[in-house]
Scaffold this active site. Structure first.
Site, PDB file in Angstrom:
ATOM      1  CB  CYS A   1     -19.306   5.587  -0.978  1.00  0.00           C
ATOM      2  SG  CYS A   1     -17.506   5.673  -1.103  1.00  0.00           S
TER       3      CYS A   1
ATOM      4  CG  HIS B   1     -10.389   4.439   2.827  1.00  0.00           C
ATOM      5  ND1 HIS B   1     -11.212   4.701   3.902  1.00  0.00           N
ATOM      6  CD2 HIS B   1     -11.106   3.659   1.980  1.00  0.00           C
ATOM      7  CE1 HIS B   1     -12.366   4.095   3.704  1.00  0.00           C
ATOM      8  NE2 HIS B   1     -12.332   3.454   2.556  1.00  0.00           N
TER       9      HIS B   1
ATOM     10  CB  CYS C   1     -15.844   2.748   3.693  1.00  0.00           C
ATOM     11  SG  CYS C   1     -14.728   1.633   2.864  1.00  0.00           S
TER      12      CYS C   1
END
Ligand SMILES: CC(=O)CC(=O)SCCNC(=O)CCNC(=O)[C@H](O)C(C)(C)COP(=O)(O)OP(=O)(O)OC[C@H]1O[C@@H](n2cnc3c(N)ncnc32)[C@H](O)[C@@H]1OP(=O)(O)O
Length: 428
Positions: A415, A384, A92
């Site tokens: 993160c 996301h 990510c």
């Protein structure tokens, strides 16, 4: 001779609205979405036919045919084919890591301009054939005689026809991101109410940002979507309170639901970075500069640290190097992988024992002004698409800082799977 450095400028960004998995972009590939996003940026900044220094992007879930997805997207776009391009992958953190790579090359004077981005689709996720079936097919392709072919095929078993889907799970623990986060949420005592409140604020802030036109020059409509599909302006703490927990459900007090977790999503983002001179010579704006960045990793396998807690470790290193405190920021962009990820990170920075024992600090980093956190919404509302999140955040924060005026500072904290974290400082 030490290299001369300069700060890379963020000129602007573009993304397509993020879609929920298996919905508006179900038929679009990573390459389709990244190409469309690049072309939106090309159109916005008059880059048709232009050769840029580099394009750096990536996807967490990639088909094997996409060995250099970014280069293929550049070739499919209206940028000059003479623009070099390559993939990076930092889960990510991919989009932010790509921006850091481009910014560093600009800072060193190796390139004058570049695009950083990311894309992901969970709808068009790559399925792999069963490992043993793959070996059979490889043996078959090299068989020279009928006997060798039959020998290879004799190894085929019915179970080998089942494809292997990518799992949203950590390879070394077998736990999903959500299950890992449920452990962290419990460790830090993050309440359901606080998580739901953070999620509602994300939806409200994102909706308000769309309504005031904030995204007019950051988001280009795509395949029928003009806004992020996951956005629910009418959600409320009361509605969220009705949802059943979906992670950590072995615990009677489980707190994580579909409402305070990010949805599986599809989408792409891109950011144009350049030297000040390059931007000025083309009459392009400078929204902010990428000042510095840091990565960190934690041991979530044997070290007892939360999988998504690495940004908590990266930020103090970044602060120390720049002579800053956690309170020296006008805006904070903490990626909302889960509401409890944000809340656990903030709690860790406020906790004297964590800051002393884990971060080696004399005093806690302290609390932030939460009214400055994710002011234009974040991943809980927008969705996301893993590698696309960094570009969304960099572009939004740069624009927010620009709107606030010169001399403003923002912190980005993302993160990433594998126990890693990527953080950066932007200044207008
Ligand atoms: C990868 C890295 O490197 C680091 C990271 O970022 S880690 C994060 C990675 N991302 C993930 O792990 C994704 C996690 N999310 C998921 O797996 C799934 O989205 C999930 C299991 C949480 C939920 O899946 P789902 O059940 O299909 O969700 P969904 O159907 O949308 O929602 C369930 C219900 O909640 C409701 N709901 C969801 N959000 C809501 C909201 N904001 N308000 C009101 N209701 C809501 C839905 O309407 C739905 O209700 P119904 O059943 O009545 O229709």
């Amino acid at each position: 001779m030490a290299p001369q450095t300069r700060k890379a400028a963020i000129v602007g960004g573009n993304r397509i609205p993020f879609a929920r998995a298996n919905s508006a972009y179900a038929q679009a590939s990573n390459q389709d979405m990244l190409t469309a996003t690049l072309d939106g940026l090309v159109a916005r900044f008059g880059l048709q036919g232009r050769q840029l220094g580099e394009v750096v992007a990536g996807a967490v879930l990639k088909h094997s045919r996409d060995f250099n997805l970014t280069r293929e997207a550049v070739l499919g776009s209206r940028l000059s084919a003479a623009t070099p391009a390559y993939d990076v992958q930092q889960a990510c953190g991919t989009g932010l890591e790509a921006a850091i790579l481009v910014a560093n090359k600009i800072a060193l004077g190796q390139i004058e301009s570049g695009i950083a981005g990311g894309v992901d689709t969970t709808s068009d996720a790559p399925l792999a054939i069963h490992d043993e079936m793959r070996r059979v097919l490889i043996a078959l392709s090299s068989a020279r005689t009928l006997r060798q072919r039959l020998e290879a095929l004799a190894g085929v078993r019915p179970g080998m026809f089942v494809p292997e889907a990518p799992r949203n799970a950590e390879p070394r623990t077998g736990l999903s991101m959500g299950e890992h986060q449920a452990i962290t949420a419990r460790q830090w005592g993050i309440s359901r109410e606080d998580q739901d409140e953070l999620a509602v604020r994300s939806h409200r802030n994102l909706a308000a940002a769309y309504d005031r036109g904030f995204f007019d020059d950051l988001v280009t409509p795509y395949l029928g979507l003009a806004r992020d599909e996951n956005l629910r302006p009418d959600t409320s703490v009361e509605k969220l309170a009705e949802l059943e927990p979906v992670f950590g459900t072995g615990d009677p007090d489980a707190t994580m639901t579909a409402g305070n977790s990010t949805p599986l999503s599809d989408g792409a983002s891109a950011v144009l970075l350049a030297s000040d001179e390059w931007a000025a010579s083309r009459g392009l704006p400078v929204l902010a500069h990428l000042v510095d960045a840091q990565t960190a990793a934690v041991d979530h396998v044997h070290g007892g640290e939360g999988l998504l807690m690495a940004p908590a470790y990266a930020v103090p290193v970044l602060l120390a190097r720049n002579g800053l405190t956690l309170q020296d920021f006008d805006y904070y962009e903490v990626h909302e992988a889960f509401a409890s990820t944000v809340l656990a990170t903030l709690a860790a920075w406020e906790d004297p024992a964590f800051c002393k024992e884990r971060l080696g600090l004399d005093a806690p980093l302290g609390a932030i002004d939460r009214s400055r956190l994710n002011v234009n919404g974040s991943s809980l509302a927008a969705g996301h698409p893993f590698a696309a999140t960094g570009g969304r955040i960099v572009a939004s924060l740069a624009k927010q800082l620009h709107e606030a005026g010169p001399g403003k500072r923002g912190l980005i904290s993302v993160c990433a799977a594998g126990g890693q974290g990527v953080v950066a400082v932007l200044e207008s």
